[in-house]
Design a protein around this motif. Structure first.
Motif, PDB file in Angstrom:
ATOM      1  N   GLU A  22       0.838  -1.205   0.000  1.00 21.46           N
ATOM      2  CA  GLU A  22       0.000   0.000   0.000  1.00 21.46           C
ATOM      3  C   GLU A  22       0.870   1.251   0.000  1.00 21.46           C
ATOM      4  OE1 GLU A  22      -2.628  -0.416   3.315  1.00 21.46           O
ATOM      5  OE2 GLU A  22      -3.862  -1.914   2.324  1.00 21.46           O
ATOM      6  N   PHE A  23       1.840   1.271  -0.894  1.00 22.50           N
ATOM      7  CA  PHE A  23       2.770   2.389  -1.008  1.00 22.50           C
ATOM      8  C   PHE A  23       3.056   2.607  -2.480  1.00 22.50           C
ATOM      9  CE2 PHE A  23       6.950   4.386  -1.148  1.00 22.50           C
ATOM     10  CZ  PHE A  23       6.833   5.373  -0.181  1.00 22.50           C
ATOM     11  N   ASN A  24       3.073   3.883  -2.892  1.00 21.97           N
ATOM     12  CA  ASN A  24       3.227   4.193  -4.302  1.00 21.97           C
ATOM     13  C   ASN A  24       4.705   4.197  -4.711  1.00 21.97           C
ATOM     14  OD1 ASN A  24       3.097   5.157  -6.908  1.00 21.97           O
ATOM     15  ND2 ASN A  24       1.506   6.665  -6.451  1.00 21.97           N
ATOM     16  N   PHE A  25       5.239   3.016  -4.988  1.00 21.52           N
ATOM     17  CA  PHE A  25       6.643   2.914  -5.386  1.00 21.52           C
ATOM     18  C   PHE A  25       6.881   3.607  -6.731  1.00 21.52           C
ATOM     19  CE2 PHE A  25       6.197  -0.542  -2.363  1.00 21.52           C
ATOM     20  CZ  PHE A  25       7.375  -0.454  -1.639  1.00 21.52           C
ATOM     21  N   ALA A  26       5.860   3.606  -7.588  1.00 23.90           N
ATOM     22  CA  ALA A  26       6.013   4.237  -8.900  1.00 23.90           C
ATOM     23  C   ALA A  26       6.308   5.728  -8.741  1.00 23.90           C
ATOM     24  CB  ALA A  26       4.751   4.020  -9.716  1.00 23.90           C
ATOM     25  N   GLN A  27       5.667   6.358  -7.757  1.00 17.90           N
ATOM     26  CA  GLN A  27       5.879   7.793  -7.541  1.00 17.90           C
ATOM     27  C   GLN A  27       7.320   8.070  -7.102  1.00 17.90           C
ATOM     28  OE1 GLN A  27       3.410   9.580  -4.460  1.00 17.90           O
ATOM     29  NE2 GLN A  27       3.068  11.354  -5.776  1.00 17.90           N
ATOM     30  N   VAL A  28       7.861   7.203  -6.243  1.00 22.32           N
ATOM     31  CA  VAL A  28       9.243   7.361  -5.788  1.00 22.32           C
ATOM     32  C   VAL A  28      10.198   7.192  -6.964  1.00 22.32           C
ATOM     33  CG1 VAL A  28      11.040   6.465  -4.268  1.00 22.32           C
ATOM     34  CG2 VAL A  28       8.659   6.519  -3.492  1.00 22.32           C
ATOM     35  N   ALA A  29       9.952   6.152  -7.765  1.00 23.38           N
ATOM     36  CA  ALA A  29      10.810   5.904  -8.925  1.00 23.38           C
ATOM     37  C   ALA A  29      10.725   7.061  -9.916  1.00 23.38           C
ATOM     38  CB  ALA A  29      10.400   4.593  -9.595  1.00 23.38           C
ATOM     39  N   GLU A  30       9.508   7.581 -10.115  1.00 22.22           N
ATOM     40  CA  GLU A  30       9.328   8.691 -11.058  1.00 22.22           C
ATOM     41  C   GLU A  30      10.100   9.928 -10.587  1.00 22.22           C
ATOM     42  OE1 GLU A  30       5.659  11.387 -12.900  1.00 22.22           O
ATOM     43  OE2 GLU A  30       5.232   9.626 -11.684  1.00 22.22           O
ATOM     44  N   TYR A  31      10.046  10.199  -9.280  1.00 21.86           N
ATOM     45  CA  TYR A  31      10.776  11.360  -8.737  1.00 21.86           C
ATOM     46  C   TYR A  31      12.281  11.183  -8.936  1.00 21.86           C
ATOM     47  CZ  TYR A  31      12.618  14.693  -5.343  1.00 21.86           C
ATOM     48  OH  TYR A  31      13.323  15.707  -4.732  1.00 21.86           O
ATOM     49  N   TRP A  32      12.780   9.975  -8.649  1.00 16.69           N
ATOM     50  CA  TRP A  32      14.216   9.716  -8.794  1.00 16.69           C
ATOM     51  C   TRP A  32      14.649   9.870 -10.252  1.00 16.69           C
ATOM     52  CZ3 TRP A  32      18.383   9.401  -5.908  1.00 16.69           C
ATOM     53  CH2 TRP A  32      19.523   8.740  -6.381  1.00 16.69           C
ATOM     54  N   HIS A  33      13.875   9.302 -11.149  1.00 12.95           N
ATOM     55  CA  HIS A  33      14.246   9.349 -12.559  1.00 12.95           C
ATOM     56  C   HIS A  33      14.033  10.732 -13.176  1.00 12.95           C
ATOM     57  CE1 HIS A  33      13.818   4.867 -12.186  1.00 12.95           C
ATOM     58  NE2 HIS A  33      14.949   4.964 -12.843  1.00 12.95           N
ATOM     59  N   SER A  34      13.302  11.600 -12.495  1.00 16.04           N
ATOM     60  CA  SER A  34      13.108  12.962 -13.023  1.00 16.04           C
ATOM     61  C   SER A  34      14.367  13.807 -12.861  1.00 16.04           C
ATOM     62  CB  SER A  34      11.934  13.648 -12.299  1.00 16.04           C
ATOM     63  OG  SER A  34      12.292  13.984 -10.955  1.00 16.04           O
ATOM     64  N   MET A  35      15.299  13.326 -12.033  1.00 16.62           N
ATOM     65  CA  MET A  35      16.543  14.079 -11.809  1.00 16.62           C
ATOM     66  C   MET A  35      17.654  13.519 -12.695  1.00 16.62           C
ATOM     67  SD  MET A  35      16.601  14.543  -7.631  1.00 16.62           S
ATOM     68  CE  MET A  35      16.272  12.813  -7.222  1.00 16.62           C
ATOM     69  N   PRO A  36      18.556  14.370 -13.184  1.00 17.34           N
ATOM     70  CA  PRO A  36      19.714  13.850 -13.926  1.00 17.34           C
ATOM     71  C   PRO A  36      20.694  13.211 -12.949  1.00 17.34           C
ATOM     72  CG  PRO A  36      19.933  16.201 -13.608  1.00 17.34           C
ATOM     73  CD  PRO A  36      18.557  15.828 -13.077  1.00 17.34           C
ATOM     74  N   ALA A  37      21.604  12.394 -13.467  1.00 19.14           N
ATOM     75  CA  ALA A  37      22.592  11.766 -12.588  1.00 19.14           C
ATOM     76  C   ALA A  37      23.466  12.827 -11.925  1.00 19.14           C
ATOM     77  CB  ALA A  37      23.448  10.786 -13.388  1.00 19.14           C
ATOM     78  N   TYR A  38      23.922  13.801 -12.677  1.00 13.86           N
ATOM     79  CA  TYR A  38      24.775  14.876 -12.158  1.00 13.86           C
ATOM     80  C   TYR A  38      24.190  16.230 -12.540  1.00 13.86           C
ATOM     81  CZ  TYR A  38      28.517  11.460 -11.360  1.00 13.86           C
ATOM     82  OH  TYR A  38      29.261  10.406 -10.912  1.00 13.86           O
ATOM     83  N   ASP A  39      24.498  17.248 -11.737  1.00 12.86           N
ATOM     84  CA  ASP A  39      24.209  18.620 -12.100  1.00 12.86           C
ATOM     85  C   ASP A  39      25.488  19.180 -12.718  1.00 12.86           C
ATOM     86  OD1 ASP A  39      23.731  21.301 -12.337  1.00 12.86           O
ATOM     87  OD2 ASP A  39      22.671  21.476 -10.417  1.00 12.86           O
ATOM     88  N   GLU A  40      25.525  19.262 -14.031  1.00 10.53           N
ATOM     89  CA  GLU A  40      26.750  19.646 -14.731  1.00 10.53           C
ATOM     90  C   GLU A  40      27.109  21.107 -14.554  1.00 10.53           C
ATOM     91  OE1 GLU A  40      26.297  18.398 -18.744  1.00 10.53           O
ATOM     92  OE2 GLU A  40      26.332  16.252 -18.265  1.00 10.53           O
TER      93      GLU A  40
END
Length: 246
Positions: A156-174
């Motif tokens: 009963e936890f929205n793992f998709a939302q956590v994954a979406e937030y993580w993937h919305s960020m780039p690996a590095y801030d260039e």
């Protein structure tokens, strides 16, 4: 009946650890006396640890104090953790951000201690770049597809939302030369989480590129944190995909 000396020794050690968190060379005489005094050790283990909700760890010649699970006094509240980790209070829910922080910690421990029970350390450090890739891979696994739907329903936890937030960020801030100062990249997120644990003397973050566990963390994971059921549940989140599709 406890002797006056043993009671005083136990209380003195307890107060010292509350003030400093760990003993150092200046406390050598007290630590030695405590280790030679089974009555003082009994007072600590049977009374002080139980009533204060703490655990005193013995690592070599040093002693550390850490809150027990669910300790409301000496542990951190969610808001205190947010501030300690330097997480922004924006339009993203703090529960999601803290879950992500916990997941990063769990993923790191899974890389250090491998495997089946978190009891065997298999490497001396984890490169930040490798950790970022590992977390990205695992969150993709947890937050997408049939397995993601299964997990979200099961817990009963929205793992998709956590994954979406993580993937919305780039690996590095260039745009940054110091990734610790950033808020918009996955590596900055990892550095904020592990910088907090570095302050807690649980790790060393070498030149912002490698995480090295301290003896304190090693001891906590392998000897103190013996709650096998919780270990099993946590590790299952990372490892269960293979089981799910078996």
């Amino acid at each position: 009946m406890y002797s006056k000396e043993s009671v005083e020794r136990a209380i003195k050690l307890f107060i010292l650890l509350l003030e400093k968190g760990e003993t150092d060379e200046k406390d050598r005489d007290l630590v030695f006396a405590y280790k030679e005094d089974p009555v003082a050790q009994e007072i600590v283990s049977q009374m002080i640890e139980k009533e204060a909700g703490i655990k005193i760890l013995h690592v070599g010649d040093k002693l550390y104090v850490t809150p027990s699970l669910d300790n409301k006094v000496f542990g951190y509240s969610n808001e205190e953790l947010r501030v300690k980790m330097g997480l922004r209070n924006d339009n993203v829910s703090m529960g999601l951000k803290l879950y992500l922080a916990y997941f990063i910690i769990l993923a790191t421990l899974a890389m250090f201690y491998n495997s089946d029970d978190l009891n065997t350390k298999v490497r001396q450090y984890v490169p930040i770049e490798e950790l970022e890739q590992y977390v990205t891979e695992k969150l993709h696994m947890l937050g997408t597809g049939d397995y993601g739907q299964y997990l979200s329903a099961e817990y009963e936890f929205n793992f998709a939302q956590v994954a979406e937030y993580w993937h919305s960020m780039p690996a590095y801030d260039e745009t940054l030369t110091n990734q610790r100062m950033g808020h918009k990249s996955r590596v900055s997120y990892i550095l904020k989480v592990w910088s907090f644990l570095e302050e807690e003397n649980l790790a060393k973050v070498a030149v912002d590129s490698e995480i090295h566990p301290t003896d304190k963390l090693d001891h906590m994971v392998r000897k103190y944190y013996a709650h096998q059921k919780r270990k099993d549940e946590l590790l299952a989140l990372i490892q269960q995909k293979e089981i799910f599709y078996a």
